[in-house]
Design a protein around this motif. Structure first.
Motif, mmCIF file in Angstrom:
data_model
loop_
_atom_site.group_PDB
_atom_site.id
_atom_site.type_symbol
_atom_site.label_atom_id
_atom_site.label_comp_id
_atom_site.label_asym_id
_atom_site.label_seq_id
_atom_site.Cartn_x
_atom_site.Cartn_y
_atom_site.Cartn_z
ATOM 1 N N THR A 133 0.844 -1.195 0.000
ATOM 2 C CA THR A 133 0.000 0.000 0.000
ATOM 3 C C THR A 133 0.877 1.242 0.000
ATOM 4 O O THR A 133 2.040 1.206 0.427
ATOM 5 N N GLU A 134 0.317 2.340 -0.476
ATOM 6 C CA GLU A 134 1.083 3.584 -0.532
ATOM 7 C C GLU A 134 1.471 4.051 0.867
ATOM 8 O O GLU A 134 2.611 4.462 1.106
ATOM 9 N N LYS A 143 5.265 4.446 2.544
ATOM 10 C CA LYS A 143 5.739 5.674 3.185
ATOM 11 C C LYS A 143 6.203 5.397 4.611
ATOM 12 O O LYS A 143 7.207 5.960 5.076
ATOM 13 N N GLN A 191 4.842 -0.692 -7.697
ATOM 14 C CA GLN A 191 4.117 -0.104 -6.564
ATOM 15 C C GLN A 191 5.027 0.825 -5.759
ATOM 16 O O GLN A 191 4.600 1.888 -5.307
ATOM 17 N N SER A 246 5.467 3.989 -7.883
ATOM 18 C CA SER A 246 4.263 4.825 -7.957
ATOM 19 C C SER A 246 3.927 5.492 -6.628
ATOM 20 O O SER A 246 3.101 6.399 -6.578
ATOM 21 N N SER A 247 4.558 5.053 -5.543
ATOM 22 C CA SER A 247 4.297 5.675 -4.238
ATOM 23 C C SER A 247 4.992 7.024 -4.101
ATOM 24 O O SER A 247 4.717 7.777 -3.170
ATOM 25 N N THR A 289 7.899 7.771 -3.180
ATOM 26 C CA THR A 289 8.578 7.845 -1.886
ATOM 27 C C THR A 289 10.084 7.843 -2.097
ATOM 28 O O THR A 289 10.620 7.021 -2.842
#
Length: 247
Positions: free
Chosen positions: A189-190, A194, A222, A225-226, A228
């Motif tokens: 998950t995003e 983080k 993933q 695309s975060s 971070t």
């Protein structure tokens, strides 16, 4: 004609609207003076009292308020004619005490059940904490190198639940290199990414370098695309990481 006032038991003479017209001296010693017999019943028993008096049913039981007790159980003997109701009340002390004891026993059982449920809840929470810890173990490979294999979905909850423990272990072991292995990770998950990035920053501040291993193409996308910023290096597999940092 017998004067009801001198009966040795609580006696009431009522009209058809249940207003008290006459009562015995024994009733006067036991009950407060009220205009209506219904006013002697507690709130929960008032409707039942009205139903019992309307039916004229003998041997019915009612909970009434006396001068000594807000809850006293009485058996009613009722006679009626075209105009009046005649009541003789017999107090059921032993039965009321038994009912009170049953209620108290039930209350205690409920309290015990609550404690048992609380204990089971605490056991479940302990088991859940252990599962969370097992999802993120801290394994020392050498005196300076640690392996952190992740299992399950990478979520903010997973990272947050383990962050304090992992930082304490890093401080205790003085590890200088931490390899985070993604082979057992499901989705990322995003917010989880983080949270992991913040943990890696903490590792860096404590003097440890971080390496990510075994990211598959979906996971790599993933992570990218975060958006971070990660202070970490990447290797394709755990074996590559071990060759790099152990050999």
């Amino acid at each position: 004609m017998l004067d009801g006032r001198h009966l040795p038991l609580p006696f009431f003479k009522l009209d058809k609207k249940f207003r008290i017209l006459e009562r015995s001296l024994a009733a006067g010693k036991l009950f407060a003076e009220k205009e209506s017999f219904l006013d002697l019943a507690d709130e929960d028993s008032r409707r039942k009292a009205e139903k019992v008096l309307s039916s004229g049913k003998n041997d019915s039981e009612l909970v009434l308020r006396t001068l000594q007790s807000p809850l006293a159980l009485f058996k009613l003997n009722i006679n009626t004619d075209n105009e009046f109701l005649y009541l003789i009340l017999t107090e059921q002390n032993s039965k009321m005490e038994m009912l009170v004891q049953q209620v108290e026993l039930h209350r205690r059982r409920l309290a015990e059940t609550d404690l048992q449920l609380l204990a089971k809840k605490e056991e479940a929470e302990d088991a859940y904490r252990k599962i969370i810890e097992l999802s993120c173990p801290f394994i020392m490979l050498t005196k300076k190198t640690a392996l952190l294999p992740l299992y399950g979905d990478l979520t903010e909850e997973l990272v947050s639940a383990n962050a304090g423990r992992l930082l304490n272990l890093l401080q205790e072991t003085c590890a200088e290199q931490v390899t985070i292995d993604f082979h057992g990770v499901g989705s990322i998950t995003e917010t989880g990414m983080k949270a992991l990035a913040n943990l890696v920053k903490e590792f860096t501040l404590m003097g440890a370098s971080t390496c990510f291993a075994s990211l598959n193409p979906v996971q790599a996308k993933q992570v990218y695309s975060s958006h971070t910023t990660l202070d970490a290096t990447y290797v394709s597999s755990l074996s590559s990481a071990l060759e790099t940092y152990l050999l």
